[in-house]
Design an enzyme around this catalytic site. Structure first.
Site, PDB file in Angstrom:
ATOM      1  N   GLU A 111     -16.373 -61.024  23.457  1.00 48.08           N
ATOM      2  CA  GLU A 111     -17.266 -62.154  23.413  1.00 48.08           C
ATOM      3  C   GLU A 111     -16.469 -63.251  23.895  1.00 48.08           C
ATOM      4  O   GLU A 111     -16.953 -64.317  23.615  1.00 48.08           O
ATOM      5  CB  GLU A 111     -17.805 -62.423  22.005  1.00 48.08           C
ATOM      6  CG  GLU A 111     -18.587 -61.116  21.232  1.00 48.08           C
ATOM      7  CD  GLU A 111     -19.831 -61.003  22.194  1.00 48.08           C
ATOM      8  OE1 GLU A 111     -20.704 -61.691  22.734  1.00 48.08           O
ATOM      9  OE2 GLU A 111     -20.117 -59.765  22.108  1.00 48.08           O
ATOM     10  N   PHE A 157     -23.233 -61.048  12.179  1.00 46.90           N
ATOM     11  CA  PHE A 157     -24.642 -60.900  12.803  1.00 46.90           C
ATOM     12  C   PHE A 157     -24.586 -60.683  14.064  1.00 46.90           C
ATOM     13  O   PHE A 157     -23.953 -61.438  14.944  1.00 46.90           O
ATOM     14  CB  PHE A 157     -25.063 -62.344  12.227  1.00 46.90           C
ATOM     15  CG  PHE A 157     -26.580 -62.174  12.742  1.00 46.90           C
ATOM     16  CD1 PHE A 157     -27.689 -61.511  11.969  1.00 46.90           C
ATOM     17  CD2 PHE A 157     -27.217 -63.222  13.964  1.00 46.90           C
ATOM     18  CE1 PHE A 157     -28.918 -61.671  12.586  1.00 46.90           C
ATOM     19  CE2 PHE A 157     -28.416 -62.981  14.433  1.00 46.90           C
ATOM     20  CZ  PHE A 157     -29.297 -62.372  13.672  1.00 46.90           C
ATOM     21  N   GLY A 158     -25.352 -59.638  14.906  1.00 49.09           N
ATOM     22  CA  GLY A 158     -25.502 -59.514  16.248  1.00 49.09           C
ATOM     23  C   GLY A 158     -27.059 -59.873  16.361  1.00 49.09           C
ATOM     24  O   GLY A 158     -27.832 -59.552  15.691  1.00 49.09           O
ATOM     25  N   TYR A 159     -27.150 -60.591  17.603  1.00 41.72           N
ATOM     26  CA  TYR A 159     -28.426 -60.879  18.192  1.00 41.72           C
ATOM     27  C   TYR A 159     -28.695 -60.562  19.698  1.00 41.72           C
ATOM     28  O   TYR A 159     -29.995 -60.559  20.116  1.00 41.72           O
ATOM     29  CB  TYR A 159     -28.799 -62.310  17.841  1.00 41.72           C
ATOM     30  CG  TYR A 159     -27.652 -63.187  18.542  1.00 41.72           C
ATOM     31  CD1 TYR A 159     -26.430 -63.556  17.908  1.00 41.72           C
ATOM     32  CD2 TYR A 159     -27.789 -63.398  20.056  1.00 41.72           C
ATOM     33  CE1 TYR A 159     -25.626 -64.339  18.639  1.00 41.72           C
ATOM     34  CE2 TYR A 159     -26.920 -64.576  20.624  1.00 41.72           C
ATOM     35  CZ  TYR A 159     -25.887 -64.819  19.832  1.00 41.72           C
ATOM     36  OH  TYR A 159     -24.820 -65.379  20.549  1.00 41.72           O
ATOM     37  N   GLY A 160     -27.656 -60.064  20.091  1.00 40.70           N
ATOM     38  CA  GLY A 160     -27.831 -59.777  21.792  1.00 40.70           C
ATOM     39  C   GLY A 160     -27.361 -58.275  22.086  1.00 40.70           C
ATOM     40  O   GLY A 160     -27.897 -57.317  21.045  1.00 40.70           O
ATOM     41  N   SER A 161     -26.451 -57.974  22.635  1.00 41.22           N
ATOM     42  CA  SER A 161     -25.711 -56.751  22.971  1.00 41.22           C
ATOM     43  C   SER A 161     -25.313 -56.133  21.602  1.00 41.22           C
ATOM     44  O   SER A 161     -25.305 -54.814  21.463  1.00 41.22           O
ATOM     45  CB  SER A 161     -24.854 -56.624  24.016  1.00 41.22           C
ATOM     46  OG  SER A 161     -23.625 -57.303  23.661  1.00 41.22           O
TER      47      SER A 161
END
Ligand code: SIN
Length: 190
Positions: free
Chosen positions: A99, A24-28
């Site tokens: 990250e 799950f990605g929520y930023g870049s």
């Protein structure tokens, strides 16, 4: 906790033996997928809210002048919308490096648009990491972002690309959009 989380994340064994895992990605990770994936779908996770409270020493700032990027903060009842990618475990090394500035690779249930959920991964920078900057007003965050840049480019690009990507997905995030508005107002005042 040290800033570089690569060694900690390499020990995360929750998905050992899996051929593929949802990330799950929520930023870049929403707008910059610089890794191979099998499938990509809008998704959400519950109990977390997106905030520009993490310092960036390696992408949108420097160790001397960190920029501000997003992390997730625990918030009962909140839903964070983002993008899920089905990846193979070989991709973890690339993601752990990308990250590495304080983010931990954690297991989380991920919910897709059809309501179906699966256990997957998310990178979250927890408040005890040394790069954590914490809360500030959206105006202060916008001022900080406007004056920061790092090896990946201006911090303002990170904010604007994220805001556009959320809008393209039909999602609204009042925190991100308020910072975007402040930044745009500085540009007009120039
Ligand atoms: C993410 O996008 O999911 C993590 C934070 C970032 O890399 O911007």
């Amino acid at each position: 906790m040290t800033i570089n989380t690569i060694a900690i994340n390499q020990q995360m064994d929750d998905f050992d033996g899996y051929h593929s895992v949802w990330l799950f990605g929520y930023g870049s990770l929403i707008y910059k997928a610089d890794f191979p994936y099998l499938e990509r779908r809008p998704a959400s996770i519950s109990g977390w809210t997106r905030r520009f409270w993490q310092g960036s020493h390696d992408h949108r700032g420097t160790p001397e002048a960190p920029g501000r990027v997003v992390t997730l903060i625990e918030h009962a009842g909140a839903t964070c919308h983002g993008m899920a990618y089905l990846i193979t475990p070989e991709v973890f090394a690339h993601l752990d490096h990308r990250e590495k500035n304080g983010y931990l690779r954690l297991a989380t249930p991920i919910t897709f648009a059809d309501g179906h959920s699966e256990l997957g991964l998310v990178y979250i920078a927890m408040p005890d990491n040394d790069a954590y900057l914490g809360a500030a007003s959206e105006l202060e965050i916008a001022r900080h972002i406007a004056s920061s840049a790092g090896p990946s480019g201006p911090n303002a690009d990170y904010l604007n690309l994220l805001a556009h990507a959320l809008r393209d997905m039909g999602q609204s995030d009042p925190h991100v959009f308020a910072i975007e508005q402040h930044l745009a107002s500085f540009d007009k005042a120039d």
